[in-house]
Design a protein around this motif. Structure first.
Motif, PDB file in Angstrom:
ATOM      1  N   THR A   1      16.287  50.353  -0.052  1.00 27.46           N
ATOM      2  CA  THR A   1      14.855  50.044   0.049  1.00 27.46           C
ATOM      3  C   THR A   1      14.047  51.284  -0.295  1.00 27.46           C
ATOM      4  O   THR A   1      13.514  51.964   0.566  1.00 27.46           O
ATOM      5  CB  THR A   1      14.496  49.543   1.461  1.00 27.46           C
ATOM      6  OG1 THR A   1      14.947  50.507   2.414  1.00 27.46           O
ATOM      7  CG2 THR A   1      15.124  48.204   1.749  1.00 27.46           C
TER       8      THR A   1
ATOM      9  N   CYS B   1       7.796  44.294  -1.886  1.00 28.79           N
ATOM     10  CA  CYS B   1       6.656  44.973  -1.258  1.00 28.79           C
ATOM     11  C   CYS B   1       5.339  44.472  -1.847  1.00 28.79           C
ATOM     12  O   CYS B   1       4.392  44.176  -1.104  1.00 28.79           O
ATOM     13  CB  CYS B   1       6.751  46.488  -1.442  1.00 28.79           C
ATOM     14  SG  CYS B   1       8.028  47.272  -0.460  1.00 28.79           S
TER      15      CYS B   1
ATOM     16  N   ASP C   1       9.130  42.951   6.260  1.00 29.97           N
ATOM     17  CA  ASP C   1       8.453  43.399   7.475  1.00 29.97           C
ATOM     18  C   ASP C   1       8.051  44.865   7.323  1.00 29.97           C
ATOM     19  O   ASP C   1       8.505  45.567   6.435  1.00 29.97           O
ATOM     20  CB  ASP C   1       9.330  43.178   8.708  1.00 29.97           C
ATOM     21  CG  ASP C   1      10.688  43.855   8.611  1.00 29.97           C
ATOM     22  OD1 ASP C   1      10.770  44.945   7.997  1.00 29.97           O
ATOM     23  OD2 ASP C   1      11.662  43.317   9.144  1.00 29.97           O
ATOM     24  N   LYS C   2       7.165  45.329   8.198  1.00 28.40           N
ATOM     25  CA  LYS C   2       6.625  46.694   8.096  1.00 28.40           C
ATOM     26  C   LYS C   2       7.712  47.747   8.211  1.00 28.40           C
ATOM     27  O   LYS C   2       7.655  48.780   7.553  1.00 28.40           O
ATOM     28  CB  LYS C   2       5.549  46.904   9.160  1.00 28.40           C
ATOM     29  CG  LYS C   2       4.283  46.135   8.862  1.00 28.40           C
ATOM     30  CD  LYS C   2       3.215  46.405   9.884  1.00 28.40           C
ATOM     31  CE  LYS C   2       1.987  45.570   9.545  1.00 28.40           C
ATOM     32  NZ  LYS C   2       0.888  45.787  10.443  1.00 28.40           N
ATOM     33  N   GLU C   3       8.708  47.493   9.063  1.00 30.26           N
ATOM     34  CA  GLU C   3       9.779  48.477   9.236  1.00 30.26           C
ATOM     35  C   GLU C   3      10.545  48.688   7.934  1.00 30.26           C
ATOM     36  O   GLU C   3      10.850  49.816   7.559  1.00 30.26           O
ATOM     37  CB  GLU C   3      10.736  48.027  10.345  1.00 30.26           C
ATOM     38  CG  GLU C   3      11.837  49.041  10.618  1.00 30.26           C
ATOM     39  CD  GLU C   3      12.799  48.581  11.692  1.00 30.26           C
ATOM     40  OE1 GLU C   3      13.788  49.290  11.891  1.00 30.26           O
ATOM     41  OE2 GLU C   3      12.561  47.536  12.316  1.00 30.26           O
ATOM     42  N   SER C   4      10.848  47.615   7.233  1.00 29.18           N
ATOM     43  CA  SER C   4      11.580  47.727   5.967  1.00 29.18           C
ATOM     44  C   SER C   4      10.789  48.488   4.917  1.00 29.18           C
ATOM     45  O   SER C   4      11.354  49.175   4.076  1.00 29.18           O
ATOM     46  CB  SER C   4      11.929  46.339   5.425  1.00 29.18           C
ATOM     47  OG  SER C   4      12.797  45.676   6.289  1.00 29.18           O
TER      48      SER C   4
ATOM     49  N   SER D   1       8.599  50.854   5.556  1.00 27.56           N
ATOM     50  CA  SER D   1       8.153  52.157   6.054  1.00 27.56           C
ATOM     51  C   SER D   1       8.719  53.305   5.223  1.00 27.56           C
ATOM     52  O   SER D   1       9.810  53.217   4.662  1.00 27.56           O
ATOM     53  CB  SER D   1       8.560  52.337   7.520  1.00 27.56           C
ATOM     54  OG  SER D   1       9.957  52.532   7.618  1.00 27.56           O
ATOM     55  N   GLU D   2       7.954  54.374   5.141  1.00 31.91           N
ATOM     56  CA  GLU D   2       8.392  55.576   4.416  1.00 31.91           C
ATOM     57  C   GLU D   2       9.674  56.142   5.022  1.00 31.91           C
ATOM     58  O   GLU D   2      10.528  56.656   4.300  1.00 31.91           O
ATOM     59  CB  GLU D   2       7.284  56.644   4.446  1.00 31.91           C
ATOM     60  CG  GLU D   2       6.039  56.253   3.666  1.00 31.91           C
ATOM     61  CD  GLU D   2       6.261  56.190   2.163  1.00 31.91           C
ATOM     62  OE1 GLU D   2       7.075  56.972   1.642  1.00 31.91           O
ATOM     63  OE2 GLU D   2       5.622  55.330   1.528  1.00 31.91           O
ATOM     64  N   GLU D   3       9.820  56.029   6.348  1.00 29.18           N
ATOM     65  CA  GLU D   3      11.017  56.551   7.010  1.00 29.18           C
ATOM     66  C   GLU D   3      12.274  55.834   6.516  1.00 29.18           C
ATOM     67  O   GLU D   3      13.286  56.467   6.216  1.00 29.18           O
ATOM     68  CB  GLU D   3      10.913  56.412   8.546  1.00 29.18           C
ATOM     69  CG  GLU D   3       9.829  57.252   9.182  1.00 29.18           C
ATOM     70  CD  GLU D   3       8.444  56.604   9.093  1.00 29.18           C
ATOM     71  OE1 GLU D   3       8.352  55.360   8.931  1.00 29.18           O
ATOM     72  OE2 GLU D   3       7.455  57.345   9.156  1.00 29.18           O
ATOM     73  N   ASN D   4      12.227  54.507   6.442  1.00 28.32           N
ATOM     74  CA  ASN D   4      13.388  53.750   5.968  1.00 28.32           C
ATOM     75  C   ASN D   4      13.694  54.052   4.506  1.00 28.32           C
ATOM     76  O   ASN D   4      14.852  54.115   4.110  1.00 28.32           O
ATOM     77  CB  ASN D   4      13.162  52.244   6.133  1.00 28.32           C
ATOM     78  CG  ASN D   4      13.521  51.759   7.514  1.00 28.32           C
ATOM     79  OD1 ASN D   4      13.836  52.537   8.405  1.00 28.32           O
ATOM     80  ND2 ASN D   4      13.465  50.458   7.702  1.00 28.32           N
ATOM     81  N   GLN D   5      12.651  54.243   3.713  1.00 25.75           N
ATOM     82  CA  GLN D   5      12.851  54.513   2.293  1.00 25.75           C
ATOM     83  C   GLN D   5      13.461  55.889   2.055  1.00 25.75           C
ATOM     84  O   GLN D   5      14.131  56.105   1.049  1.00 25.75           O
ATOM     85  CB  GLN D   5      11.522  54.413   1.548  1.00 25.75           C
ATOM     86  CG  GLN D   5      10.950  53.006   1.533  1.00 25.75           C
ATOM     87  CD  GLN D   5       9.609  52.965   0.847  1.00 25.75           C
ATOM     88  OE1 GLN D   5       9.450  53.522  -0.232  1.00 25.75           O
ATOM     89  NE2 GLN D   5       8.641  52.312   1.472  1.00 25.75           N
TER      90      GLN D   5
ATOM     91  N   CYS E   1      18.074  45.923   3.727  1.00 22.81           N
ATOM     92  CA  CYS E   1      17.338  44.964   4.547  1.00 22.81           C
ATOM     93  C   CYS E   1      17.487  43.567   3.966  1.00 22.81           C
ATOM     94  O   CYS E   1      17.941  43.397   2.844  1.00 22.81           O
ATOM     95  CB  CYS E   1      15.861  45.350   4.648  1.00 22.81           C
ATOM     96  SG  CYS E   1      14.919  45.119   3.125  1.00 22.81           S
TER      97      CYS E   1
END
Length: 190
Positions: A26, A37, A43-46, A48-52, A119
Motif C-alpha cells: 500500500t 485511494c 479505510d483511513k488506516e490503510s 495512512s502515511e505510516e502504513n505506506q 490490505c
C-alpha cells in the motif's frame, strides 16, 4: 452447500470473493492502491502515511540466500536446514506455489515487494472495477461475445476499410469482427 459459479457472488449483505481481494504494498508505487485511494475505497488506516512507509522487506534473491548462508556458517547443520526450509517456505508464499519444484529459476527473485502493509478492500474488489467502468464511455465494453480468434497486426481489405491497419482484430464465434488498438484478455483461473 452453496456452489459459487461466479467469481464474485453476493450472499445477502456479504460478498464472497474467490478471486483477488488483496492489495500488496500500500504505497504510491502501486497503481491499484493509488486508484483505490482516489476512489476512497479503503479505510483511513490503510491510506495512512505510516502504513505506506512500512517496508516489509520480503524481496528475495540468490545473493541474499548466499549472504545468509555465509553468515550462518557457524550454526549447526540442523539449525541451518531449519533456516533454509523457512526461506523456501517464504519463497513458496511469494511465488504462489506449494513447492519450489513448480517455480522456474529464470524468474527466481524477480518479485518486487512494494513498501506498505498489505490490505483488503473493506467492501470488495468489485468496487474498484465498478468505479473504473464508470469512467469509460458507455457501451465500450462488450459482454457475451465468445472470441474465435485474435488477429495481431491486421490489415483489413473491405470496401469500407481498404488498406487500414489495425493493431488487433477480434473475430467472434458469431462472425462479428472488432478492430482495436488494445485488447485485454481475461481468463478464469478455475
Amino acid at each position: 452447500m452453496d456452489v459459487l459459479d461466479d467469481p464474485c457472488s453476493s450472499r445477502g449483505d456479504n460478498t464472497v470473493e474467490i478471486g483477488t481481494n488483496w492489495i500488496h504494498g500500500t504505497s504510491k508505487e502501486n497503481p491499484v492502491f493509488r486508484l483505490a485511494c482516489d476512489y476512497q475505497l479503503l479505510d483511513k488506516e490503510s491510506m495512512s502515511e505510516e502504513n505506506q512507509a512500512i517496508d516489509v522487506g520480503v524481496n528475495s534473491s540468490m545473493m541474499e540466500v548466499e549472504n545468509l548462508y555465509r553468515a550462518l556458517g557457524s550454526l549447526s547443520r540442523q539449525r541451518l536446514n531449519v533456516m533454509i526450509n523457512t526461506l523456501l517456505k517464504l519463497e513458496c508464499c511469494v511465488s504462489g506455489t506449494h513447492t519450489m519444484d513448480d517455480v522456474g529459476l529464470g524468474a527466481f527473485g524477480m518479485y518486487k515487494t512494494l513498501p506498505g502493509l498489505d490490505c483488503t478492500f473493506p467492501g470488495d474488489y468489485e468496487g474498484l472495477i465498478d468505479h473504473m467502468m464508470k469512467e469509460l464511455p458507455k457501451d465500450i465494453v462488450l459482454y457475451n461475445k465468445p472470441v474465435k480468434c485474435i488477429h495481431w497486426n491486421y490489415t483489413k481489405s473491405e470496401p469500407k476499410t481498404t488498406g487500414t491497419r489495425f493493431p488487433v482484430m477480434i473475430e467472434c464465434v458469431n462472425g462479428e469482427t472488432f478492430a482495436a488498438d488494445h485488447v485485454i484478455v481475461t481468463t478464469p483461473l478455475v
